[in-house]
Design an enzyme around this catalytic site. Structure first.
Site, PDB file in Angstrom:
ATOM      1  N   HIS A   1       9.328   3.666  -5.193  1.00 33.46           N
ATOM      2  CA  HIS A   1       8.184   2.736  -5.388  1.00 33.46           C
ATOM      3  C   HIS A   1       8.488   1.416  -4.700  1.00 33.46           C
ATOM      4  CE1 HIS A   1       4.506   1.890  -7.275  1.00 33.46           C
ATOM      5  NE2 HIS A   1       4.929   1.286  -8.488  1.00 33.46           N
TER       6      HIS A   1
ATOM      7  N   ASN B   1       2.656  -5.046 -10.476  1.00 40.15           N
ATOM      8  CA  ASN B   1       1.207  -5.064 -10.827  1.00 40.15           C
ATOM      9  C   ASN B   1       0.480  -6.528 -10.824  1.00 40.15           C
ATOM     10  OD1 ASN B   1       1.871  -2.562 -11.529  1.00 40.15           O
ATOM     11  ND2 ASN B   1       1.361  -2.956 -14.001  1.00 40.15           N
TER      12      ASN B   1
ATOM     13  N   ASP C   1       4.323   2.278  -0.959  1.00 42.47           N
ATOM     14  CA  ASP C   1       4.190   3.905  -0.979  1.00 42.47           C
ATOM     15  C   ASP C   1       3.328   4.497  -1.686  1.00 42.47           C
ATOM     16  OD1 ASP C   1       4.643   2.208  -3.654  1.00 42.47           O
ATOM     17  OD2 ASP C   1       4.568   3.843  -4.502  1.00 42.47           O
TER      18      ASP C   1
ATOM     19  N   ASN D   1      -1.319   0.017  -8.068  1.00 45.56           N
ATOM     20  CA  ASN D   1      -1.614  -1.179  -8.915  1.00 45.56           C
ATOM     21  C   ASN D   1      -1.007  -2.496  -8.260  1.00 45.56           C
ATOM     22  OD1 ASN D   1      -2.335  -0.171 -11.398  1.00 45.56           O
ATOM     23  ND2 ASN D   1      -0.337   0.158 -12.081  1.00 45.56           N
TER      24      ASN D   1
END
Length: 216
Positions: free
Chosen positions: A48, A95, A120, A141
């Site tokens: 991530h 987020n 990613d 997100n």
């Protein structure tokens, strides 16, 4: 004496200077390069955070220090060739990435078309890069947050970095927090080098199509 004084050599000079400064202002508009990830050791080196890693790779290659914290981001300023750039890794957690990116773009009056976001993507094969001029968030997100802060403007370039699909029935949220194997790490280094060269084309030449052809 009066006649020679009336030969006005100033007017064209002023026009030329004005024109040069306007051109220079256009040329000097900085790019904002953003890598997405999560802060903290727990997330370091995970899939991530590959956006963070590509940005670090670019910063190191171009000799740009990212030691300062500004606008809730690890932040650096420098040049790629003779073009000014700002590099940012939002430290807000994925987020809420838009809080940082939106603030930087707003403060420095950087238009979305000069904001390149690297992140990613599970929908791309591992190590594959894809540069796009615009698009949606694709369920990511961090991108969702940025689009939201850009008042739903989706017309900013993005560099997607393939991390592949989770094996078997593994939960995607667990998969993105997995570290890379040694083999994957070697493959990523090759991808990052390609990403760096593509970003150089984009920033220095301002030629999106040429950059996209090289990367894609």
């Amino acid at each position: 004496w009066g006649v020679t004084r009336r030969i006005n050599i100033r007017r064209p000079k002023l026009r030329a200077v004005s024109s040069i400064s306007t051109d220079a202002e256009e040329t000097r508009k900085p790019w904002l390069l953003v890598g997405l990830g999560n802060p903290g050791k727990r997330y370091s080196g995970t899939r991530h955070n590959v956006g963070f890693e590509l940005l670090d790779f670019i910063a190191e290659a171009e000799g740009i220090s990212m030691n300062s914290i500004s606008f809730k981001a690890a932040f650096g300023r420098g040049l790629i060739g003779d073009v000014p750039v700002m590099l940012a890794k939002p430290q807000t957690f994925m987020n809420a990435s838009g809080e940082s990116v939106g603030s930087i773009a707003s403060y420095y009056k950087i238009p979305p078309k000069l904001v390149l976001v690297m992140f990613d993507d599970m929908d791309l094969p591992f190590g594959k890069l894809k540069l796009l001029p615009k698009g949606g968030h694709g369920g990511h997100n961090g991108m969702r947050s940025i689009i939201n802060k850009f008042k739903e403007n989706r017309e900013f370039p993005r560099l997607r970095i393939g991390i592949g699909r989770p094996p078997g029935k593994m939960d995607p949220s667990s998969f993105v927090l997995r570290p890379f194997t040694r083999e994957e790490r070697e493959e990523l280094d090759v991808s990052f080098q390609k990403g760096l060269e593509g970003v150089r084309i984009l920033v220095q030449q301002g030629n999106f199509d040429k950059s996209a052809t090289f990367i894609n």
